[in-house]
Enzyme design. Structure first.
Site, PDB file in Angstrom:
ATOM      1  N   SER A   9       0.798  -1.191   0.025  1.00 24.04           N
ATOM      2  CA  SER A   9      -0.046  -0.098   0.075  1.00 24.04           C
ATOM      3  C   SER A   9       0.791   1.276  -0.098  1.00 24.04           C
ATOM      4  O   SER A   9       1.589   1.610   1.031  1.00 24.04           O
ATOM      5  CB  SER A   9      -1.038   0.051   1.301  1.00 24.04           C
ATOM      6  OG  SER A   9      -1.571   1.268   1.355  1.00 24.04           O
ATOM      7  N   HIS A  34      -1.226  -1.371  -4.542  1.00 26.31           N
ATOM      8  CA  HIS A  34      -2.608  -0.945  -3.788  1.00 26.31           C
ATOM      9  C   HIS A  34      -2.402   0.605  -3.294  1.00 26.31           C
ATOM     10  O   HIS A  34      -1.523   1.204  -2.802  1.00 26.31           O
ATOM     11  CB  HIS A  34      -2.805  -1.455  -2.425  1.00 26.31           C
ATOM     12  CG  HIS A  34      -4.246  -1.337  -1.603  1.00 26.31           C
ATOM     13  ND1 HIS A  34      -4.952  -1.996  -2.098  1.00 26.31           N
ATOM     14  CD2 HIS A  34      -4.449  -0.678  -0.737  1.00 26.31           C
ATOM     15  CE1 HIS A  34      -6.201  -1.324  -1.506  1.00 26.31           C
ATOM     16  NE2 HIS A  34      -5.800  -0.596  -0.667  1.00 26.31           N
ATOM     17  N   MET A 138     -12.061  -5.148   4.944  1.00 33.59           N
ATOM     18  CA  MET A 138     -11.201  -4.210   5.665  1.00 33.59           C
ATOM     19  C   MET A 138     -11.075  -4.834   7.048  1.00 33.59           C
ATOM     20  O   MET A 138     -11.959  -5.306   7.414  1.00 33.59           O
ATOM     21  CB  MET A 138     -11.772  -2.821   5.962  1.00 33.59           C
ATOM     22  CG  MET A 138     -12.091  -2.048   4.679  1.00 33.59           C
ATOM     23  SD  MET A 138     -10.512  -1.719   3.762  1.00 33.59           S
ATOM     24  CE  MET A 138      -9.548  -0.845   5.182  1.00 33.59           C
ATOM     25  N   GLY A 143      -9.219   4.736   6.724  1.00 30.58           N
ATOM     26  CA  GLY A 143      -8.902   6.002   6.802  1.00 30.58           C
ATOM     27  C   GLY A 143      -7.401   6.241   7.142  1.00 30.58           C
ATOM     28  O   GLY A 143      -6.656   7.285   6.828  1.00 30.58           O
ATOM     29  N   PHE A 144      -6.857   5.232   7.696  1.00 32.64           N
ATOM     30  CA  PHE A 144      -5.379   5.431   8.241  1.00 32.64           C
ATOM     31  C   PHE A 144      -4.541   4.200   8.181  1.00 32.64           C
ATOM     32  O   PHE A 144      -5.081   3.116   8.181  1.00 32.64           O
ATOM     33  CB  PHE A 144      -5.298   5.840   9.709  1.00 32.64           C
ATOM     34  CG  PHE A 144      -6.231   7.155   9.930  1.00 32.64           C
ATOM     35  CD1 PHE A 144      -5.663   8.322   9.776  1.00 32.64           C
ATOM     36  CD2 PHE A 144      -7.401   7.070  10.197  1.00 32.64           C
ATOM     37  CE1 PHE A 144      -6.334   9.472  10.011  1.00 32.64           C
ATOM     38  CE2 PHE A 144      -8.452   8.045  10.694  1.00 32.64           C
ATOM     39  CZ  PHE A 144      -7.512   9.357  10.317  1.00 32.64           C
ATOM     40  N   GLY A 145      -3.411   4.218   7.745  1.00 35.32           N
ATOM     41  CA  GLY A 145      -2.559   3.208   7.817  1.00 35.32           C
ATOM     42  C   GLY A 145      -1.960   3.050   9.038  1.00 35.32           C
ATOM     43  O   GLY A 145      -2.175   3.901   9.992  1.00 35.32           O
ATOM     44  N   GLY A 146      -1.305   1.832   9.335  1.00 31.77           N
ATOM     45  CA  GLY A 146      -0.584   1.754  10.871  1.00 31.77           C
ATOM     46  C   GLY A 146      -1.630   1.233  11.747  1.00 31.77           C
ATOM     47  O   GLY A 146      -1.007   1.427  13.275  1.00 31.77           O
ATOM     48  N   GLY A 177      -5.383  -4.072   5.652  1.00 28.14           N
ATOM     49  CA  GLY A 177      -5.378  -3.084   7.058  1.00 28.14           C
ATOM     50  C   GLY A 177      -4.504  -4.001   8.374  1.00 28.14           C
ATOM     51  O   GLY A 177      -5.072  -5.036   8.624  1.00 28.14           O
ATOM     52  N   GLY A 178      -3.415  -3.538   8.566  1.00 32.15           N
ATOM     53  CA  GLY A 178      -2.808  -4.283   9.765  1.00 32.15           C
ATOM     54  C   GLY A 178      -2.302  -5.659   9.374  1.00 32.15           C
ATOM     55  O   GLY A 178      -1.943  -6.624  10.427  1.00 32.15           O
ATOM     56  N   GLY A 198       0.906  -2.263   4.229  1.00 30.53           N
ATOM     57  CA  GLY A 198       1.437  -0.613   3.882  1.00 30.53           C
ATOM     58  C   GLY A 198       2.609  -0.527   4.923  1.00 30.53           C
ATOM     59  O   GLY A 198       3.707  -0.607   4.578  1.00 30.53           O
TER      60      GLY A 198
HETATM   61  C1  DX5 Z   1      -6.571   2.085   5.292  1.00 32.09           C
HETATM   62  C2  DX5 Z   1      -6.149   1.593   3.905  1.00 32.09           C
HETATM   63  C3  DX5 Z   1      -5.089   0.805   3.908  1.00 32.09           C
HETATM   64  C4  DX5 Z   1      -3.939   0.879   4.253  1.00 32.09           C
HETATM   65  C5  DX5 Z   1      -3.125  -0.023   5.079  1.00 32.09           C
HETATM   66  O1  DX5 Z   1      -7.657   2.665   5.160  1.00 32.09           O
HETATM   67  O2  DX5 Z   1      -7.251   1.119   2.937  1.00 32.09           O
HETATM   68  O3  DX5 Z   1      -4.854   0.166   2.314  1.00 32.09           O
HETATM   69  O4  DX5 Z   1      -2.865   1.695   3.500  1.00 32.09           O
HETATM   70  O5  DX5 Z   1      -2.151   0.127   5.810  1.00 32.09           O
HETATM   71  P1  DX5 Z   1      -1.271  -0.926   6.858  1.00 32.09           P
HETATM   72  O6  DX5 Z   1      -0.896  -2.003   6.203  1.00 32.09           O
HETATM   73  O7  DX5 Z   1      -0.327   0.095   7.389  1.00 32.09           O
HETATM   74  O8  DX5 Z   1      -2.585  -0.966   8.003  1.00 32.09           O
HETATM   75 ZN    ZN Z   2      -6.544   0.239   0.964  1.00 34.88          ZN
END
Ligand code: DX5
Ligand code: ZN
Length: 217
Positions: A9, A34, A138, A143-146, A177-178, A198
């Site tokens: 990602s 992604h 999901m 909304g956020f990575g990490g 996600g995660g 990501g």
């Molecule tokens: C979250 C995104 C994910 C995100 C994953 O809203 O859809 O694609 O980038 O990031 P990680 O792998 O760090 O959870």
């Molecule tokens: Zn995504």
């Protein structure tokens, strides 16, 4: 494991030096890019939009898996096709006429994906499972990575796998996600086909090797 795919990602890449990260993914064992597009309305964050995707697609040599976290995604289907998207994923929760939106994605020459939030029941997809190429489950709130992986995802993967098998469909299950080395193997054993990662990839000491490890599980 089988023929699973890895989709790093880009949200977790270094935006100040994006080209280098894109080239790293090009020469890695990753399968797709992604790309997370967020509008600050469907999700409480804004990522990047068309001009950035246009530049990204100039440097990428693998399919672009574009995940739209935006309201009314039907407004931009042709735009994302023209920008070079190969797979276009819209959220179940963002579409009043999901069936029509999926047909439009396919009519624009892309594979169609549907993403569902952690609270959305996978059984809601049973009527359209034969029409789509990908379900993006999901495993965090988008909304956020990490963020940390929601453990209840495994149950959804196995139920979704059942629905897909019953429908004789070739639809792929993507987990977003995660995802990390702590859950990847179990996800694949449960029925996942595509792993998005990501932070686990881009924040590791050796992203190329991290991708290879996920690929060769
Ligand atoms: C979250 C995104 C994910 C995100 C994953 O809203 O859809 O694609 O980038 O990031 P990680 O792998 O760090 O959870
Ligand atoms: Zn995504």
């Amino acid at each position: 494991m089988g023929n699973h795919l890895i989709a790093p990602s880009i949200l977790a890449a270094d935006f100040g030096n994006l080209k280098a990260d894109l080239e790293m993914v090009n020469s890695s064992e990753a399968d797709w890019f992604h790309i997370d597009v967020m509008d600050g309305v469907f999700v409480p964050n804004i990522s990047f939009g068309m001009p950035v995707l246009k530049e990204i697609s100039k440097h990428t040599k693998k399919p672009l898996d574009v995940h739209l976290m935006i309201v009314k995604p039907q407004r931009y289907i042709k735009t994302f096709a023209d920008l070079g998207s190969n797979i276009l994923t819209v959220h179940y929760e963002a579409c009043n006429h999901l069936h029509r939106t999926i047909q439009e994605i396919k009519n624009n020459g892309m594979k169609a994906g549907v993403a569902i939030n952690p609270h959305t029941n996978v059984d809601l997809l049973s009527e359209i499972i034969s029409d789509i190429d990908l379900v993006c489950l999901m495993s965090v709130n988008p909304g956020f990575g990490g963020q940390s992986f929601i453990e209840a995802t495994y149950k959804k993967v196995s139920r979704l796998k059942q629905i897909i098998t019953n429908a004789n469909s070739t639809c792929k299950i993507e987990i977003d996600g995660g995802v990390s080395d702590k859950n990847a193997k179990k996800l694949l054993e449960t029925g996942a086909d595509v792993l998005v990662a990501g932070n686990h990839v881009f924040k590791s000491d050796n992203p190329t090797e991290t991708i290879a490890k996920l690929k060769n599980l």
